[in-house]
Every structure is written in C-alpha cells, then in structure tokens.
Design an enzyme around this catalytic site. Structure first.
Site, PDB file in Angstrom:
ATOM      1  N   HIS A   1     -19.833 -41.102  33.848  1.00 50.53           N
ATOM      2  CA  HIS A   1     -19.516 -42.524  33.883  1.00 50.53           C
ATOM      3  C   HIS A   1     -19.534 -43.048  35.327  1.00 50.53           C
ATOM      4  O   HIS A   1     -20.092 -44.103  35.604  1.00 50.53           O
ATOM      5  CB  HIS A   1     -18.149 -42.747  33.253  1.00 50.53           C
ATOM      6  CG  HIS A   1     -17.816 -44.195  33.081  1.00 50.53           C
ATOM      7  ND1 HIS A   1     -18.436 -44.966  32.130  1.00 50.53           N
ATOM      8  CD2 HIS A   1     -16.979 -45.005  33.766  1.00 50.53           C
ATOM      9  CE1 HIS A   1     -17.979 -46.202  32.221  1.00 50.53           C
ATOM     10  NE2 HIS A   1     -17.087 -46.256  33.208  1.00 50.53           N
TER      11      HIS A   1
ATOM     12  N   GLU B   1     -24.096 -40.539  28.399  1.00 50.95           N
ATOM     13  CA  GLU B   1     -22.693 -40.870  28.213  1.00 50.95           C
ATOM     14  C   GLU B   1     -22.412 -41.190  26.741  1.00 50.95           C
ATOM     15  O   GLU B   1     -21.374 -40.798  26.210  1.00 50.95           O
ATOM     16  CB  GLU B   1     -22.404 -42.079  29.083  1.00 50.95           C
ATOM     17  CG  GLU B   1     -20.954 -42.277  29.426  1.00 50.95           C
ATOM     18  CD  GLU B   1     -20.759 -43.581  30.168  1.00 50.95           C
ATOM     19  OE1 GLU B   1     -21.526 -43.851  31.110  1.00 50.95           O
ATOM     20  OE2 GLU B   1     -19.848 -44.322  29.795  1.00 50.95           O
TER      21      GLU B   1
ATOM     22  N   ASN C   1     -37.209 -12.678  40.180  1.00 50.68           N
ATOM     23  CA  ASN C   1     -37.853 -11.386  40.097  1.00 50.68           C
ATOM     24  C   ASN C   1     -37.040 -10.433  39.219  1.00 50.68           C
ATOM     25  O   ASN C   1     -37.580  -9.745  38.365  1.00 50.68           O
ATOM     26  CB  ASN C   1     -37.995 -10.829  41.515  1.00 50.68           C
ATOM     27  CG  ASN C   1     -38.767  -9.548  41.526  1.00 50.68           C
ATOM     28  OD1 ASN C   1     -39.970  -9.538  41.310  1.00 50.68           O
ATOM     29  ND2 ASN C   1     -38.061  -8.454  41.719  1.00 50.68           N
TER      30      ASN C   1
END
Lengths: 687, 153
Positions: free
Chosen positions: A46, A68, A422
């Site tokens: 918000h 939201e 990796n």
C-alpha cells in the site's frame, strides 16, 4: 513542483519495501495461514502504491494496486493462497523491481504490465481456476461495475459488510472529506487522510476509488465508508489535523441509513447472491483476526523500523581519517595533563578520552555492512531456480551478520549468484536421482559467511553429486585446456580447479541457467580482482564446497598487540588458538626445524624476531619465552614473541602501493597513540 | 619566457633540489617511523599521516648517497605521483620559489653522485644558485625496488 528532490528518497524507500515484500512473501509461502504476514505485506504494498502514484509512476501504481487487491482478499480470508497466486505475486514483484530499477537508471519507470494485471484481476474475480466459468462471472462483474457507477455508493457486498460490523458492535461512518481549494498535492493529502483512517479502522469503500484518488483523479472532495471503533469527534479531529483539509463531514451510520447508500433495487442477480451469502460466516472471524493484527500494527508503528540514511563512502573515509588525527591529539593532551597535574584539566581530558573511545567504535563500524544485504536476495532466487529445474532445494544461510567492507559487499553479489546457480544446476541432482543415490529428495545448499584470520570466508556448499575429476580432465583435454600428459600430473584438487578455466563446461546440455561455459571463470577473475581467492572441496557423490576467501581491506578486526623489543605488532585474534610461556629447553630440533610439544601433538616453533629481522629482541637471551599458538585450517604453529600488550580492535590499513608485498605482513594499523603497527599474517607461517 | 613553475626547494648535503609544488602534499617534521622488515634499507618504514599509512624513504639512500642521522632540520616531504603517496626524508626544506621553465637545462650525467635518469633538469636561479629538478616518476619507479630486492637477497 519539482519531484526530483524526492526521487532518491522514493528509490531508497521503494527498494526497502520491495525487499520487505519479497521476504515476507517467502515467509508466507512457508506458512500460508499466517494472516499477520499478509498484513505486513499489504502495508508495504500500500505504501509503495501511494508513493509511486504521488511520484507519477502510473504503471508501478496500477500494478501494485492490483496486487493489493489480491492481498486484500487474502487478509480478509476471502481467498486462500495457492501456488498460482504466489507465482503471480512474485512475477508482479519482479516487474515492480524492474520498473524501480528503470527509474534508478533515469528512465520513466514505464513497463507493459497489462498481462500481469489481467492475471491478478482474474485472481480477484476468482475465475483463474475455472476458465470455463470465466465468461459469466466476467459479465457479472461488469454488471457490478455498472451498478456502483450509478447513484448507489455501496454494492450489496459492501453493504452486508457494514451491516455485519454494526451488528458486531463496531461503528460505521460515512465520511466526506473536502480539501482546500489551493491544495497543491491533493493526492498526498488524500493519502495522509487515508493513513489516518486506516489507523482508526477499516476503509470499506471510497468514492472515487482509492486508485483514482492517488492518481489525483478527483475534484476537491471524496467519500469514504469506514468501520471503526473510534468515536465520531476523534475521527473528525484526526482527519482535520491533516493540513489543507478544509472540512471533514463524519456521519455515524446505522443499519437503516446504510440502505440509502446501497443498491435501491434488491433484485440482485442469482449468481451474485451466491457469493455474498458464502462470505459472511468466515467474515466474522476474519474481522477479529484483522482487529488483532491491527493492534499489533499500531504497536509496531510507534517503533520505527531501521531508520537509515545513505552516505557517500568518501565522506566516511575522510571522517575516519579526521578521527585518527583527533586520536593523536588526544594522546598528547593526556600526556600534557598528566604533566600539568590540574584536577579539572585531567577530568576534562579523561571525559574526552571516554567520549572519543565511543566515537571511535562508531566511526570504525560505519563502513562495515553485514553480508545480509547481499544474502537476502538469494532465498527468492533459489526458490525460483529450484522451481524452474523441478528440484527440491533448501537454502540454509548462516553468518549473514558477518560484516564486510562496503566496497567488497558491492562487488560480491554477482559471483555468489553464479556459484549458487552452479550448485543448483550442476550440484544438486534431480529428486529421483537423489532417492536412487540414497539421499533425501530435497537437496540442501548452505550459504555461510564467517571471519577467519584477516579474511572473510563465504562458502557455498551443496550435498549434490560432487565434481567428477575424471570427467573434468577428459573434457579439459578435449577442449584443449591441457594435454593428457599434463592432466596425469595434476592432483584431484587441481583437476577440480579446472572448472574455473575460461570456456569450460561439464554440463552435457546447455540450460538457460548455466552450462555455456561462462560463469565460473568470471567468478574467479572477479574474486581475484577483489584480492580474494576461490577454492573447491568436492567429494564425488557427496557434494561440493566452493570457498571464497576475501581480504578484509579496511575493516576492523580484533587483534592481540604484542611487543618485539621496541617494536609493536598486531596478530589477528581469530587465528590465535592460545597464548602461553614455554621453557627454552623444551624446544627440540627435528630435521633442522624447531618443534615443541603442544597439547599432545608436536608443532613447529617460529622465531618471529628472525622472520621480521628484529634487532632489539632475541629470544635466545631468555630462559622462558612467550608464545602465540596460531592456526591455519587444522595446522598449528607457535610464534615466539617478546611480550604481550593486550587485545584491541584495530583498523586494517594497506601499506600503500609503493612498498612491495612483504612476507608475513598483511597490512598496518594505527594504534591509539598514532603510531603505525604492522599486522602479522599468520597464514604465512604455516604452509 | 616559458611557463612559471612553483617549486619546493629542499637540501640533500650541499645540493639544492626542487619538486613542483603541485606534486607535494605536505611537509612534515621528523616523527617516529615504523620499520617494515624485508625491504631495501633506504625504505625507512611507514608513518601515520592523518590516518593514512605512508611509506617513507631516505632520499639519500635512494640515490645511493651516504645516509646521515636526522637532525632538527630534517623534514619528510610527502609527494603524490604515479597514484602513490610516498614520504622523502630530506636534510631540510624551507623555501618555495618561482622559476621559469626556460631556465631549466637538461641535466649532466651525474650530479652529486645521482644518476641523470632521476633528474628532470637543472634550473639556474640568479647568478650562482643551481636547483636540481627531480624526476619523480623515476624516483618512485617500483621495478627498481624489485631489482634492488633481488640484489640484496
């Protein structure tokens, strides 16, 4: 109005909020039932929305707004989280990050977020699971839209929420806020009003919509329906305390008066009726939870979280240098006051000494940053990659509080990303292979940081398949990295190091993660450029540890200060095992090397005065000699020294570019009296 | 008339030398120097200059002249060149003068026992005074320390 002044603040805060969103979403994914986390997420989202709307980044604002909306449903228990929602939210976060990054780089923060918005909206509508029912519910939604755009301010659903809460004993208010005509930043003021309202209760509905308000798309007034436990006058005062608010009209509503704002025709369409009737039951519980969470929030709000400002490193450097000068003067003052012997003078000087000790602590620590700031983005990354690869992986982070110099922190992120990728891609096997190998199907990757000697170590350890040295050497020969002859001479460890050679890849096929043979050589060159060192310890079938050793240039370490005749030296405390005194006649000579027995094993004894060519001290003149037992890995050695001064926190300084590298000396430090003392590198004494 | 140069004048033995003012950071009195082991003898060690550790070398030793004990007049001139900061111990330093770059002649082979490659030229001031201009980047040549080191080992 010039927004540039606020831009850097916006960027800093957005990054903080994005980081918080990321972390909390991950937490929530592990514990989807915890609504208090949703509250935190919702607040971050918000605030972010408000900030970006104020700054005019509309795509940012609209995307956050949709996220939201989803979160709002979740926190009100109208929607339960599932993996689709998490993925969509994470994708949304990525898009937000990209946009903020664009802003950082001077862009406009614009991006095409329509696809994301559509999928977020489909979550809100609840039709993402059943595409078949998408059409009718979309139509219903459209109808809903039509209704609320009419005279009625509340739809039937909001109406029932208000009714419910009135029955539950809360108060419902109709609030009309009018801003002053000359108000410049309407959106900001409105946002502040909403802030006040949300602290006092829950906003059920606003007209125009919150989004429009935040984008300045309203005249001078807006209407809000609020559920709150505060009384009428308190609310009015609260709102009117926001500057540039002309008038706040607060009307208490009862069950009847609400009807005025609801849809006049109660003939709601059949499919819609089903939805509201399903909701009210959990609604009640959710309310209570929300209320509880609100209480927590209020408590948290009074204690501000991590207030920081950002400072140019150069300024910190000059601060530190100026402070060192101050220290020298302090020592002189102390000398003078002890000569002059005046009570009030020595009292003042003593006080100054104490203050400057505290000041020293602070100044020295300013430049240090916990590696956490690099590590905290990895859980998210590992999650995404694991999902991508269909592997199950736990990332365990330890030592995130280990502090490193800021300049090193900035550089270390990319190499770590490479190493982690990796490990995830090549190290940890597919779940089926793991089970076949008798391991649990979930791979564990450890990421740890710790201090040792004059170095910080960062290790990436996986419990995967390890490195097949034979395979590495085959490929190396095939790629022309070395000849068969040379390969035979190399140890297993040396063969494993070959994976850092440019253009080297053992992956059988190229994935989009790794396997193209770029990466590990980049890691190595980056670490080397930082003055560090990479090593591998790997056991076939059991896993691999990549260990990065980084120097602590310009950082603070605890050290033992020692005296060698009239010279002073510092030995890093972290490599000292213990200190003691030995009788000279206990030293035996083995193959021309001096050795002593130490705790059941025989360790070499090194004459520090000979290594450092100290003329003013020779341990041969002594019956007993103080020793410092140092450690490198699991090997020990004893250094013979003159005497101990004590333990102290020291700042590492380089000896400058002019001097050639000196064996056994890793740097210098400035002691409290302004003198330079050299720092001994214990690693040089043990091979 | 050539460019005007501001020059710091310092002495080593009987000779006067000059370093351009913009290469000089500061001039310090003698102070305790921390010896650094395993370095050529002309490197006296390091000092703390306002929080920065700076190596100090004896300019006499650097040029292969006899080193002398420091006196009340001895100074450490901190110069910055080749991205390094280094201190020179000199017998005294007490003058700043302007010289005309036209008056600088190329140096003879050897001046007071110092090889020509360390010198930029010789400036004539007034009738009798001669000022030897130093070639800082050659004086601070690191490769030479390495070679010296190898010789000593």
């Amino acid at each position: 109005m010039d927004m540039n002044a606020y831009l850097s603040m916006f960027i800093d805060e957005s990054n903080d909020h994005l980081q918080a969103l990321n972390e909390n979403l991950l937490k929530l994914e592990n514990d989807p039932q915890d609504l208090s986390i949703v509250q935190v997420i919702f607040r971050s989202a918000h605030t972010l929305k408000g900030m970006s709307a104020t700054m005019g980044f509309e795509d940012l604002a609209s995307l956050t707004h949709e996220m939201e909306n989803v979160l709002d449903l979740v926190r009100n228990s109208k929607l339960s989280m599932d993996s689709f929602i998490f993925d969509t939210l994470f994708k949304g976060l990525d898009a937000l990050e990209a946009m903020v990054q664009d802003v950082v780089e001077g862009g406009t923060g614009k991006a095409d977020v329509s696809a994301l918005i559509v999928s977020l909206q489909s979550i809100v509508k609840g039709d993402y699971k059943t595409n078949a029912s998408a059409a009718p519910s979309a139509a219903a939604n459209a109808a809903e839209g039509n209704l609320s755009s009419g005279n009625e301010l509340l739809d039937i659903f909001q109406l029932s929420v208000l009714k419910q809460s009135i029955e539950a004993g809360s108060k419902a208010y109709y609030i009309k806020v009018t801003l002053r005509e000359d108000c410049v930043l309407k959106a900001v003021r409105a946002y502040m009003v909403f802030d006040v309202l949300e602290r006092n209760g829950e906003v059920i509905k606003s007209d125009p919509s919150v989004q429009d308000i935040e984008q300045d798309k309203f005249d001078r007034s807006f209407i809000v329906f609020l559920i709150s436990s505060s009384d009428q006058q308190a609310l009015k005062d609260g709102i009117e305390s926001v500057s540039e608010v002309e008038l706040a009209e607060v009307v208490l509503l009862d069950a009847e008066s609400i009807q005025l704002y609801g849809p006049q025709n109660e003939q709601s369409p059949a499919p819609k009726a089903a939805a509201p009737s399903a909701v009210p039951q959990p609604q009640q519980e959710a309310k209570q939870q929300v209320a509880a969470a609100k209480a927590q929030t209020a408590a948290a709000a009074t204690a501000p979280v991590n207030r920081t400002i950002r400072v140019d490193i150069d300024r910190l450097d000059s601060l530190m240098n100026l402070f060192s000068e101050l220290l020298i003067d302090r020592v002189r003052l102390e000398q003078l006051s002890s000569e002059i012997k005046r009570g009030d003078l020595s009292e003042t000087v003593e006080h100054m000494a104490r203050v400057s000790t505290d000041l020293q602590d602070i100044v020295l620590k300013l430049r240090m940053v916990p590696v956490e700031s690099v590590f905290n983005r990895f859980p998210r990354m590992v999650r995404d990659i694991a999902k991508n690869l269909d592997k199950k992986i736990d990332l365990v982070i330890t030592g995130a509080e280990t502090e490193l110099d800021r300049t090193v922190i900035d550089e270390i992120g990319d190499p770590l990303v490479h190493l982690l990728r990796n490990s995830l891609d090549h190290g940890v096997e597919m779940p089926a292979d793991r089970i076949a190998a008798g391991k649990s199907d979930t791979g564990t990757v450890h990421l740890r940081a710790f201090h040792s000697g004059n170095h910080v170590f960062i290790e990436v350890e996986d419990d995967g398949n390890g490195i097949d040295a034979a395979k590495v050497s085959r490929i190396a020969i095939k790629n022309g990295v070395l000849t068969e002859e040379e390969a035979k001479k190399l140890s297993e460890e040396q063969l494993q190091m070959l994976i850092f050679a440019p253009g080297f890849s053992t992956a059988d096929k190229i994935s989009d993660l790794s396997g193209r043979g770029v990466g590990l050589d980049v890691v190595k060159s980056k670490i080397t450029s930082l003055g560090g060192h990479v090593s591998i310890r790997s056991k076939l079938g059991q896993g691999t540890i990549f260990s990065i050793q980084l120097p602590l240039t310009l950082s603070i370490i605890a050290a033992m200060l020692i005296k060698m005749g009239d010279e002073k030296y510092a030995i890093p405390l972290s490599s000292i095992v213990e200190t003691g005194i030995i009788q000279r006649d206990k030293i035996a000579t083995v193959h021309g090397n001096q050795m002593i027995e130490f705790r059941g094993s025989v360790i070499p004894v090194v004459s520090l005065s000979r290594v450092l060519d100290v003329e003013s001290f020779n341990e041969d003149d002594e019956q007993e000699t103080e020793i410092v037992v140092i450690r490198k890995g699991d090997k020990l050695a004893a250094l013979m020294i003159d005497s101990f001064i004590g333990q102290s926190e020291i700042v590492l300084k380089s000896l400058g570019k002019y001097l050639p590298a000196v064996k056994a000396i890793s740097g210098a430090t400035i002691l409290g009296d302004g003198q330079v003392a050299l720092i001994i590198d214990p690693n040089a004494f043990i091979k | 008339m050539g460019e005007e140069l501001k020059v710091i004048v310092f002495a080593l033995g009987q000779e006067e030398y000059g370093i351009e003012v913009d290469k000089v950071r500061t001039i310090e009195r003698m102070q305790p120097i921390t010896r650094v082991p395993k370095t050529p003898t002309f490197i006296k060690g390091v000092i703390n200059l306002r929080g920065i550790v700076i190596p100090v070398l004896d300019l006499r030793g650097r040029f292969g002249l006899n080193e002398t004990e420091p006196t009340e007049n001895s100074r450490i001139i901190i110069v910055a060149a080749n991205e390094m900061e280094v201190g020179f111990i000199v017998d005294s330093a007490n003058d700043v003068i302007d010289i005309d770059s036209d008056t600088i002649d190329s140096p003879p082979e050897v001046v007071g026992g110092i090889q020509a490659k360390y010198l930029q030229g010789i400036a004539k001031i007034g009738d009798k005074r001669l000022l030897v201009m130093l070639n800082l980047s050659e004086v601070l040549n690191k490769n030479e320390i390495m070679q010296l080191e190898q010789l000593e080992v």
